[in-house]
Design a protein around this motif. Structure first.
Motif, mmCIF file in Angstrom:
data_model
loop_
_atom_site.group_PDB
_atom_site.id
_atom_site.type_symbol
_atom_site.label_atom_id
_atom_site.label_comp_id
_atom_site.label_asym_id
_atom_site.label_seq_id
_atom_site.Cartn_x
_atom_site.Cartn_y
_atom_site.Cartn_z
ATOM 1 N N ILE A 86 3.146 -2.049 3.381
ATOM 2 C CA ILE A 86 1.785 -1.358 2.820
ATOM 3 C C ILE A 86 0.753 -2.358 2.689
ATOM 4 O O ILE A 86 0.790 -3.381 2.237
ATOM 5 C CB ILE A 86 2.519 -1.552 1.082
ATOM 6 C CG1 ILE A 86 3.601 -0.670 1.009
ATOM 7 C CG2 ILE A 86 1.065 -0.962 0.315
ATOM 8 C CD1 ILE A 86 3.753 0.719 1.504
ATOM 9 N N TRP A 88 -1.824 -2.963 1.241
ATOM 10 C CA TRP A 88 -2.567 -2.710 -0.024
ATOM 11 C C TRP A 88 -4.224 -2.803 -0.087
ATOM 12 O O TRP A 88 -4.936 -2.401 -0.498
ATOM 13 C CB TRP A 88 -1.831 -3.403 -1.282
ATOM 14 C CG TRP A 88 -1.955 -4.781 -1.103
ATOM 15 C CD1 TRP A 88 -0.903 -5.602 -0.772
ATOM 16 C CD2 TRP A 88 -2.890 -5.536 -1.892
ATOM 17 N NE1 TRP A 88 -1.498 -7.050 -0.774
ATOM 18 C CE2 TRP A 88 -2.622 -7.229 -1.530
ATOM 19 C CE3 TRP A 88 -3.905 -5.490 -2.703
ATOM 20 C CZ2 TRP A 88 -3.240 -8.053 -2.133
ATOM 21 C CZ3 TRP A 88 -4.875 -6.204 -3.160
ATOM 22 C CH2 TRP A 88 -4.313 -7.703 -2.832
ATOM 23 N N ALA A 91 -6.268 -0.631 1.902
ATOM 24 C CA ALA A 91 -6.133 0.620 1.540
ATOM 25 C C ALA A 91 -7.211 0.590 0.298
ATOM 26 O O ALA A 91 -8.101 1.763 0.277
ATOM 27 C CB ALA A 91 -4.930 1.105 0.703
ATOM 28 N N LEU A 92 -7.029 -0.358 -0.637
ATOM 29 C CA LEU A 92 -8.130 -0.456 -1.625
ATOM 30 C C LEU A 92 -9.549 -0.890 -1.072
ATOM 31 O O LEU A 92 -10.478 0.020 -1.481
ATOM 32 C CB LEU A 92 -7.731 -1.532 -2.745
ATOM 33 C CG LEU A 92 -6.709 -0.955 -3.735
ATOM 34 C CD1 LEU A 92 -6.076 -2.467 -4.498
ATOM 35 C CD2 LEU A 92 -6.770 -0.083 -4.543
ATOM 36 N N ALA A 154 -0.420 -7.850 2.892
ATOM 37 C CA ALA A 154 0.414 -6.822 2.868
ATOM 38 C C ALA A 154 1.981 -7.147 2.261
ATOM 39 O O ALA A 154 2.238 -8.359 2.147
ATOM 40 C CB ALA A 154 0.948 -5.856 4.259
ATOM 41 N N SER A 161 7.530 4.007 2.035
ATOM 42 C CA SER A 161 6.458 3.902 0.978
ATOM 43 C C SER A 161 6.636 4.825 0.091
ATOM 44 O O SER A 161 5.634 5.038 -0.618
ATOM 45 C CB SER A 161 5.017 3.894 1.793
ATOM 46 O OG SER A 161 4.849 5.229 2.300
ATOM 47 N N LEU A 344 2.872 5.402 -1.346
ATOM 48 C CA LEU A 344 2.200 4.381 -2.080
ATOM 49 C C LEU A 344 0.804 4.023 -1.697
ATOM 50 O O LEU A 344 -0.246 3.721 -2.362
ATOM 51 C CB LEU A 344 3.043 3.025 -2.502
ATOM 52 C CG LEU A 344 2.574 1.836 -3.124
ATOM 53 C CD1 LEU A 344 2.007 2.364 -4.651
ATOM 54 C CD2 LEU A 344 3.350 0.791 -3.256
ATOM 55 N N THR A 345 0.767 3.980 -0.334
ATOM 56 C CA THR A 345 -0.396 3.397 0.468
ATOM 57 C C THR A 345 -1.589 4.579 0.281
ATOM 58 O O THR A 345 -2.934 4.064 -0.139
ATOM 59 C CB THR A 345 -0.388 3.395 1.835
ATOM 60 O OG1 THR A 345 0.382 2.172 2.198
ATOM 61 C CG2 THR A 345 -1.619 3.036 2.567
ATOM 62 N N LEU A 348 -2.959 4.190 -3.334
ATOM 63 C CA LEU A 348 -3.920 2.869 -3.417
ATOM 64 C C LEU A 348 -5.336 3.309 -2.858
ATOM 65 O O LEU A 348 -6.466 2.934 -3.280
ATOM 66 C CB LEU A 348 -3.302 1.579 -2.903
ATOM 67 C CG LEU A 348 -2.178 1.172 -3.553
ATOM 68 C CD1 LEU A 348 -1.666 0.157 -2.657
ATOM 69 C CD2 LEU A 348 -2.384 0.563 -4.896
#
Length: 371
Positions: A86, A88, A91-92, A154, A161, A344-345, A348
């Motif tokens: 992930i 994260w 992604a954000l 990550a 995910s 989940l990715t 986000l």
């Protein structure tokens, strides 16, 4: 399957991808489906109609994707969204850049292609700049920065995910049951929320946008993951997903495909540059939008208003190209295709896109107040 049959299948897959892209462009042009517009309507005028269109599309795509996977039509593990690694921060941050950029550029990547088909010359510039920025973030200077910075932040999720599968494992459920059950339950909850609004139910275009685009995402999963899957390549003897850039099952997304489309056009005479599913969908969206705009009489030429308008669109396109690749997708790639997998990715990235769009609206208000 011999090599001639393989090449014939490749042609059919490309034409199917073009057709799916055409359906997407036609529906978006007819219904004015727009993620940026949905956020703007909700924030600025309190209308949630286009948000409900988007939620319905996600719900339909999610249910379809999980049913295809459960019955073995596609292999859900064979997509970029299935990775348990992930990214994260990517992604954000990438999502926020994309969201901010789409406000400045008057729409996301898919909306840019739709507007090109309807005669918007500003969107041609956005397409070129966004594609160049995306390619640089895939393989160029910003790719080096991306890999050396945000991609290093990550964490890993055991088993992939998929949010539902992860929650199901905590409850002791089998992965297949947890995946299908969570997908269908969440889809049903979203549809209940969408359909409880009488105003939404009364307008045909809302159904066309929600149901139509959700089914288009499912159809693209089938084209790439079932129709285009060959268990044994006639030359390499390996399993392959025909005509994909990633070598995996793909659905609709538009940031990296814009870069691939530019690359294919620039190096057209290079025999190593072959047409792929994602490039075919880019062309299909423009064609579908053009057809619909001619049918409903909405086609018209449009150019930049002034220097500031030009600068804002170029800046927005750059942010979308860099942000979309960093976030591994756009409002369609993560917001529809990705969320259909319950990654989940993707969740986000969508959060980042919404926050970036809100920042973009505030920036636009600041510009207006300054003027």
């Amino acid at each position: 399957m011999d090599i001639a049959e393989f090449e014939q299948l490749r042609q059919w897959v490309l034409w199917a991808a073009f057709g799916v892209g055409g359906l997407f462009g036609l529906i978006v042009q007819r219904t004015h489906f727009c993620t940026m517009g949905a956020i703007s309507d909700a924030v600025n005028i309190g209308s949630w109609i286009r948000v409900r269109q988007w939620v319905m599309a996600v719900a339909v795509a999610m249910a379809g994707y999980h049913l295809l996977g459960y019955f073995g039509v596609i292999d859900p593990s064979q997509s970029i969204y299935a990775s348990g690694h992930i990214l994260w921060l990517s992604a954000l941050l990438g999502g926020a850049m994309f969201g901010f950029g789409m406000v400045l550029a008057s729409g996301c990547g898919s909306k840019t292609l739709v507007r090109i088909g309807a005669g918007n010359l500003k969107s041609v510039v956005v397409f070129a700049v966004m594609g160049l920025a995306a390619f640089a973030t895939l393989r160029g200077v910003t790719a080096v920065w991306r890999v050396a910075t945000v991609d290093n932040i990550a964490f890993d999720m055991q088993g992939g995910s998929h949010v539902g599968a992860w929650l199901g494992s905590l409850a002791g459920l089998a992965p297949s049951e947890a995946t299908l059950g969570s997908g269908l339950v969440l889809s049903a909850v979203m549809l209940v929320w969408v359909l409880k609004d009488a105003e939404f139910r009364s307008e045909l275009n809302n159904w066309v946008a929600g149901l139509g685009l959700g089914l288009v995402i499912v159809l693209m999963w089938w084209v790439s993951g079932s129709m285009g899957f060959v268990s044994e390549h006639p030359q390499t003897l390996e399993a392959v997903y025909v005509a994909t850039n990633t070598g995996r099952m793909e659905s609709l997304t538009f940031t990296a495909p814009m870069a691939y489309a530019l690359d294919w056009l620039i190096y057209f005479s290079d025999t190593n540059k072959v047409l792929t599913v994602s490039v075919a969908t880019v062309a299909g969206v423009v064609a579908g939008s053009f057809l619909q705009s001619r049918l409903d009489g909405s086609f018209r030429w449009e150019g930049f208003r002034d220097t500031q308008d030009t600068a804002l669109h170029i800046a927005g396109a750059t942010c979308m190209g860099i942000g979309g690749v960093t976030a591994l997708g756009c409002t369609v790639g993560q917001g529809l295709s990705g969320l259909s997998t319950m990654s989940l990715t993707s969740v986000l990235a969508v959060v980042g896109i919404v926050l970036g769009a809100l920042g973009g609206f505030k920036f636009q208000m600041w510009l207006l107040e300054r003027e």
